[in-house]
Design an enzyme around this catalytic site. Structure first.
Site, mmCIF file in Angstrom:
data_model
loop_
_atom_site.group_PDB
_atom_site.id
_atom_site.type_symbol
_atom_site.label_atom_id
_atom_site.label_comp_id
_atom_site.label_asym_id
_atom_site.label_seq_id
_atom_site.Cartn_x
_atom_site.Cartn_y
_atom_site.Cartn_z
ATOM 1 N N GLY A 77 -13.559 6.056 -10.379
ATOM 2 C CA GLY A 77 -13.465 5.138 -9.242
ATOM 3 C C GLY A 77 -12.586 5.715 -8.161
ATOM 4 N N ARG A 356 7.338 9.783 -5.760
ATOM 5 C CA ARG A 356 7.212 10.489 -7.035
ATOM 6 C C ARG A 356 6.605 11.873 -6.833
ATOM 7 N NH1 ARG A 356 2.281 9.397 -10.929
ATOM 8 N NH2 ARG A 356 1.428 10.534 -9.155
ATOM 9 N N TYR A 419 8.497 -3.964 -14.646
ATOM 10 C CA TYR A 419 8.018 -2.671 -14.147
ATOM 11 C C TYR A 419 9.201 -1.706 -14.156
ATOM 12 C CZ TYR A 419 3.954 -0.777 -11.587
ATOM 13 O OH TYR A 419 2.822 -0.110 -11.220
#
Length: 497
Positions: A77, A356, A419
């Site tokens: 995807g 990141r 998270y």
């Protein structure tokens, strides 16, 4: 597999490629391990071919040929998987075809009377948002990966978005979807709000992670675009005060569209990224604000935490939400920190992945992982996981202090999604990827030992696969294996997830 390639020539496919760059691009997702490997190493296995179908009929044709010629298909995807789901199994000796769904990106129809929208599975999140908002509509699904993730990926991973408090998770929005399997196409004939026809086969599609088939289109609930949106933020003296505030907001059913609580480490990170104000007057004002918070209210900068809010509705509804949340925050010593900070905090979420990847340039490896826990365990899990990460880093020989933070995101009546972000400098570390995986696995073990879930919305993939059976029981695992055997007897969708 020359027989498959010969047969494929007889099928009209939008695009086919065996180019090296296409194969490498489709051979990985976005875990830090994969990013590091692509930058500094080499992938063990990549797809042999990439196809871009343009319709459900083309998908059916390719799947039929793959079944006949014993070829593996891995659906692709947006490529944003952070569970290792897109990695090609290194022990797979059959031909592997990556099926990229990007060309299937149409909004097929909109039903304003029943507030339904039918879209092809390859449509990307930001395009869904832009196209529907241009018509005064929304589905309200805004995952952190909105820029790149696809509708099919959301369904395949049971995704969740930042505004789930109002709009729900993807399973709450989904009315029906179409999935092509190796034995036929699964669909449903009616678009109704609810039905009772035995176990819901559509639920097998949600969270299937490309192991049963390819999602090609879906019908979702939509809503009228809110009249107004307003950001807000609240400062708390400690993380515990913030967690108690979040619990009370959930208990009272007062959740705005989005509400997220950052711990002190993440608050400090966000503050460090705030651009320097050149206006001397603005600097003076900021100085007075700091004095007001730290001296007048006695907040310790090394302990305080920060909640971001996004409120939607009419102007009157937003004003009422802001007032009610302010009242709840006041019970836990919360201070209104303004809309600008709320806006910056909300969009910091989208920046994390960029930070990141930027960190890789400076020998810093980092990643996020998530879980759901009951309210009674929120503080304990946050503190214990952060401690376990730091202890494991020391044991693994990491010389510098790791960064590890926790954020409370999606709220539920009985618990919340936590998270975590963590990372470390790999300078002097012989095997950064192996070491990172060791620390990440230790954190996951800690979460499970304290009653947390294996995943809230990232899915299982390959990274969390070994913990799945104990979490769902032997009979539950065998039930999933039986479904796999029935829908994919030749393991065409053999991505190994």
């Amino acid at each position: 597999n020359m027989a498959f390639l010969a047969a494929l020539e007889g099928v009209q496919i939008a695009r086919v490629s065996d180019g090296d760059s296409d194969r490498v691009f489709h051979g990985h997702g976005h875990t830090c391990q994969e990013v590091y490997t692509v930058r500094f190493g080499s992938l063990e296995r990549v797809p042999d071919l990439v196809v871009w179908p343009g319709s459900t009929q083309e998908v059916e044709a390719v799947v039929r040929l793959a079944n006949e010629h014993n070829v593996v298909i891995i659906p692709f995807g947006g490529g944003t998987s952070v569970s290792g789901a897109l990695q090609c199994p290194s022990n797979e000796h059959r031909m592997i075809v990556s099926m990229d769904m990007h060309r299937m990106n149409k909004i097929k129809w909109i039903d304003r009377e029943n507030m339904l929208v039918c879209m092809e599975a390859g449509i990307i999140g930001q395009d869904v948002k832009r196209r529907l908002e241009a018509m005064g509509l929304t589905i309200g699904h805004e995952p952190d990966s909105l820029e790149f993730s696809s509708l099919g990926g959301w369904i395949a991973t049971r995704a969740s978005g930042m505004k789930r408090s109002v709009y729900g998770n993807i399973e709450d929005m989904l009315v029906r979807c179409t999935m092509v399997t190796s034995v036929g196409t699964i669909d449903r004939r009616v678009d109704v709000p609810r039905l009772s026809m035995g176990p819901d086969v559509q639920q097998l599609v949600l969270g299937s992670e490309g192991t049963l088939g390819v999602v090609t289109e879906a019908v979702l609930r939509m809503r009228t675009l809110p009249q107004t949106s307003q950001y807000g933020s609240v400062l708390f003296p400690t993380f515990e005060h913030g967690v108690l505030f979040m619990r009370e907001v959930a208990r009272q059913g007062a959740c705005p569209a989005s509400i997220r609580l950052m711990d002190n480490d993440q608050f400090q990170l966000g503050h460090s990224l705030k651009p320097d104000k050149k206006n001397p007057f603005a600097k003076v004002v900021d100085g007075f604000k700091k004095i007001y918070v730290t001296k007048w209210h006695g907040f310790d900068p090394s302990e305080m935490c920060f909640a971001t809010l996004c409120m939607e509705g009419t102007k009157e509804q937003v004003a009422a939400q802001h007032k009610r949340i302010g009242q709840i925050a006041g019970q836990f010593k919360g201070l209104d920190a303004g809309s600008e900070n709320g806006y910056r905090g909300y969009f910091l979420t989208f920046m994390i992945a960029y930070l990141r990847d930027f960190g890789v340039n400076f020998s810093f490896i980092a990643e996020s992982f998530e879980t759901t826990v009951p309210w009674s365990n929120v503080l304990m899990v946050c503190e214990s996981v952060k401690r376990r990460v730091k202890e494991t880093c020391v044991q693994a020989g990491i010389k510098t202090e790791p960064f590890v933070s926790c954020r409370v995101t999606q709220l539920y009546d009985t618990g919340a999604c936590l998270y975590f972000y963590f990372g470390f400098s790999w300078k002097g570390v012989r095997d950064p990827v192996g070491t990172f995986t060791l620390v990440e696995d230790a954190a996951r073990e800690e979460i499970l030992a304290l009653g947390g879930s294996l995943s809230h919305h990232h899915g299982v993939g390959k990274h969390r696969q070994r913990w799945l059976k104990p979490q769902i029981s032997e009979p539950g695992f065998e039930a999933l294996a039986s479904v796999k055997a029935a829908l994919d007897p030749r393991n065409v969708f053999g991505n190994g997830n």
